[in-house]
Scaffold this active site. Sequence first.
Site, PDB file in Angstrom:
ATOM      1  N   SER A  64       0.671  -0.905   0.468  1.00 42.13           N
ATOM      2  CA  SER A  64      -0.160  -0.151  -0.665  1.00 42.13           C
ATOM      3  C   SER A  64       1.226   1.099   0.057  1.00 42.13           C
ATOM      4  O   SER A  64       1.668   1.249  -1.120  1.00 42.13           O
ATOM      5  CB  SER A  64      -0.812  -0.163   1.208  1.00 42.13           C
ATOM      6  OG  SER A  64      -2.105   0.809   0.931  1.00 42.13           O
ATOM      7  N   ASP A 278      -1.828   1.391  -3.278  1.00 39.47           N
ATOM      8  CA  ASP A 278      -3.038   0.434  -4.392  1.00 39.47           C
ATOM      9  C   ASP A 278      -4.277   0.699  -4.304  1.00 39.47           C
ATOM     10  O   ASP A 278      -5.447   0.068  -4.258  1.00 39.47           O
ATOM     11  CB  ASP A 278      -2.630  -0.791  -3.104  1.00 39.47           C
ATOM     12  CG  ASP A 278      -3.518  -0.619  -1.377  1.00 39.47           C
ATOM     13  OD1 ASP A 278      -3.198   0.836  -0.916  1.00 39.47           O
ATOM     14  OD2 ASP A 278      -3.664  -0.992  -0.696  1.00 39.47           O
ATOM     15  N   ASP A 280      -6.139   2.031  -1.930  1.00 45.01           N
ATOM     16  CA  ASP A 280      -7.173   1.879  -0.787  1.00 45.01           C
ATOM     17  C   ASP A 280      -7.731   3.924   0.082  1.00 45.01           C
ATOM     18  O   ASP A 280      -8.525   3.620   0.476  1.00 45.01           O
ATOM     19  CB  ASP A 280      -7.660   1.324   0.252  1.00 45.01           C
ATOM     20  CG  ASP A 280      -6.154   0.630   0.637  1.00 45.01           C
ATOM     21  OD1 ASP A 280      -5.601   1.767   0.833  1.00 45.01           O
ATOM     22  OD2 ASP A 280      -5.421   0.238   1.213  1.00 45.01           O
ATOM     23  N   GLU A 370     -10.181   6.852   8.401  1.00 41.01           N
ATOM     24  CA  GLU A 370      -9.033   7.403   8.978  1.00 41.01           C
ATOM     25  C   GLU A 370      -9.027   8.882   8.459  1.00 41.01           C
ATOM     26  O   GLU A 370      -9.172   8.997   7.334  1.00 41.01           O
ATOM     27  CB  GLU A 370      -8.201   6.616   8.455  1.00 41.01           C
ATOM     28  CG  GLU A 370      -8.450   4.925   9.550  1.00 41.01           C
ATOM     29  CD  GLU A 370      -6.977   4.378   9.974  1.00 41.01           C
ATOM     30  OE1 GLU A 370      -6.949   3.118  10.879  1.00 41.01           O
ATOM     31  OE2 GLU A 370      -7.351   4.002   8.144  1.00 41.01           O
ATOM     32  N   ALA A 371      -8.124   9.824   8.997  1.00 41.10           N
ATOM     33  CA  ALA A 371      -8.180  11.039   8.931  1.00 41.10           C
ATOM     34  C   ALA A 371      -7.149  10.452   7.392  1.00 41.10           C
ATOM     35  O   ALA A 371      -7.169  11.679   6.503  1.00 41.10           O
ATOM     36  CB  ALA A 371      -6.881  11.194   9.891  1.00 41.10           C
ATOM     37  N   GLY A 499       1.852  -0.392  12.812  1.00 37.59           N
ATOM     38  CA  GLY A 499       1.882  -1.820  12.633  1.00 37.59           C
ATOM     39  C   GLY A 499       1.879  -1.667  10.811  1.00 37.59           C
ATOM     40  O   GLY A 499       1.898  -3.072  10.771  1.00 37.59           O
ATOM     41  N   ARG A 505       5.195   6.307  15.827  1.00 35.19           N
ATOM     42  CA  ARG A 505       4.063   7.941  15.240  1.00 35.19           C
ATOM     43  C   ARG A 505       3.900   8.301  16.025  1.00 35.19           C
ATOM     44  O   ARG A 505       3.367   8.019  16.805  1.00 35.19           O
ATOM     45  CB  ARG A 505       2.791   6.878  14.683  1.00 35.19           C
ATOM     46  CG  ARG A 505       3.267   6.296  13.293  1.00 35.19           C
ATOM     47  CD  ARG A 505       1.676   6.129  11.683  1.00 35.19           C
ATOM     48  NE  ARG A 505       1.698   5.189  11.472  1.00 35.19           N
ATOM     49  CZ  ARG A 505       2.735   5.446   9.861  1.00 35.19           C
ATOM     50  NH1 ARG A 505       2.888   6.105  10.116  1.00 35.19           N
ATOM     51  NH2 ARG A 505       3.264   4.302   9.037  1.00 35.19           N
TER      52      ARG A 505
HETATM   53  C1  G16 Z   1      -2.940   0.954   6.714  1.00 33.97           C
HETATM   54  C2  G16 Z   1      -4.057   0.113   7.126  1.00 33.97           C
HETATM   55  C3  G16 Z   1      -4.745   1.942   7.600  1.00 33.97           C
HETATM   56  C4  G16 Z   1      -3.556   2.311   8.621  1.00 33.97           C
HETATM   57  C5  G16 Z   1      -2.816   3.220   7.782  1.00 33.97           C
HETATM   58  C6  G16 Z   1      -1.063   3.413   8.735  1.00 33.97           C
HETATM   59  O1  G16 Z   1      -2.777   1.441   5.524  1.00 33.97           O
HETATM   60  O2  G16 Z   1      -4.752  -0.118   6.400  1.00 33.97           O
HETATM   61  O3  G16 Z   1      -6.152   1.098   8.693  1.00 33.97           O
HETATM   62  O4  G16 Z   1      -4.424   3.503   8.986  1.00 33.97           O
HETATM   63  O5  G16 Z   1      -2.164   0.570   7.089  1.00 33.97           O
HETATM   64  O6  G16 Z   1      -0.947   1.717   9.663  1.00 33.97           O
HETATM   65  P1  G16 Z   1       0.054   2.067  10.514  1.00 33.97           P
HETATM   66  O7  G16 Z   1      -0.320   3.465  11.534  1.00 33.97           O
HETATM   67  O8  G16 Z   1       0.273   1.054  11.742  1.00 33.97           O
HETATM   68  O9  G16 Z   1       1.637   2.496  10.441  1.00 33.97           O
HETATM   69  P2  G16 Z   1      -2.178   1.006   4.181  1.00 33.97           P
HETATM   70  O10 G16 Z   1      -3.031   2.224   3.262  1.00 33.97           O
HETATM   71  O11 G16 Z   1      -0.918   1.478   3.807  1.00 33.97           O
HETATM   72  O12 G16 Z   1      -2.834  -0.208   3.477  1.00 33.97           O
END
Ligand code: G16
Length: 564
Positions: A64, A278, A280, A370-371, A499, A505
Amino acid sequence: MDLDAITKYSALHAKPDGLVLQYGTAGFRTKAEHLDHVMFRMGLLAVLRSKQTKSTIGVMVTASHNPEEDNGVKLVDPLGEMLAPSWEEHATCLANAEEQDMPRVLMDISVKAAVNLQQDAFVVIGRDTRPSSEKLSQSVIDGVTVLEGQFHDYGLLTTPQLHYMVYCRNTSGQYGKATIEGYCQKLSKAFTELTKQAFCSGDEYRSLKVDCANGIGALKLREMEHYISQELSVQLLNDGTKGKLNHLCGADFVKSHQKPPQGMEMKPNERCCSFDGDADRIVYYYLDVDGHFHLIDGDKIATLISSFLKELLLEIGESLNIGVVQTAYANGSSTRYLEEVMKVPVYCTKTGVKHLHHKAQEFDIGVYFEANGHGTVLFSKAAEIRIKQLAKELEDKKRKAAKMLENVIDLFNQAAGDAISDMLVIEAILTLKGLTVQQWDALYMDLPNRQLKVKVADRQVISTTDAERQVVTPPGLQEAINDLVKKYKLSRAFVRPSGTEDIVRVYAEADSQENADSLAHAVSLAVFQLAGGVGEPPQPGKIHEGCWKIKPYYQLLGTSFPSS
Ligand code: G16
């Protein structure tokens, strides 16, 4: 289960010694070269999950928003939703099992999860445009076939399109046809029907510049373009023909740097948006006549959408309950506006659309964003049936409103947040309401905010509670944050381990951009000192970018949704 065959094939996708990964916010993510064994094993796991649920399971190969060198994989459950938490644990165990233990761990999972191994299995696979994705998706297929699962490889897809395909396949086509044509036809039909109702169809609302993050969104928006070109003209930038994926462009870059992506030439007041790698996530933005950049993020998208839905419900006289779901990153002004001006209940969950999606399912209409621009709207089955019935029974203006709602239901990808679908919803609402991007932006004024990243030796030393708004460990960190927050007006700050990236963060907001930057920097230093920072301590740096002409607090709450 042919354990000999599994052992033999697994050796071709051997796990590097000592590598430990976790199924995180959105599956596994790390450098692509470390993922071959994970892909093979997720192919195996998808077969078990398919046998257990007697449904088609999806596997998406993507990282992503992460850099091009990374990759990742996530499993998609039967109704297009994220993998169930108990299976996330199985995924982590399987991915981390040492080579010789892997077949036994696989057997253990099938026993624990009461999988009927005689059951047929079907897995669908999609991938993004990363150079590593094709080979890695072949490793997934190897895992599926060694366990004698059937599969369909969709090849290049956006993540939300794969979620949509899984949903369609498990609802006997009731949700739509599980093909790209089916997806484009469903969304474009709803979009055309909706925009037909617009009073105002001046050129101002009909063209949009889209930064595609040099990713899959460009290919898939081109396919959609063919179906919607009468209603909307899209100009694609960062379409992957020149630049690197997510590099200086895309929704994550625009949101976190609060500035336009590379390659985007913006005229004053021109409406522009960015997808992520990706497709989304989506964020909007524009430059005002003074050249200041204005970001319209997921919070304002949620506000626009819930205002519109509330208005339609009022028109048809239905009191279906709407709830908005956000995370700790939601701007304080957005939460206040939704609760105090719009009178919509707002809930906060942990980061990760899997958490928001789950909470949104509790409402007749659950709006979650999400923001960072990742979100969608869920309609309960009962709400959908009621709206369809009203679209037949009601008359005149009320019928028109019910029909609009019916089309809005079809236009949202209810399986997952989807940049293409969200873009069409937003464009339809702006057209129907006759709203300019500035009017939309003026719904409320964001509190100045800043997000930073801190590198630590082990980000798991940070644990949190209260939907990630409070730190539990390491000791002393929450107290340090509390003391820092007290020094600024209208301030708030929190930290959490990412994650999807190997960092912590930091988020801060305050009454001015300078104060938000200063608070974010001070909190970063506290993380560095108390949570085992590595490398150079965070520097104040050049972070005063963006445009924050903040008004006094009472004016932040002043605006209401313009009516047509
Ligand atoms: C993914 C998750 C999102 C999340 C983002 C950042 O987004 O689908 O819900 O907000 O990661 O997550 P973290 O702060 O835990 O790194 P994406 O667009 O990368 O699939």
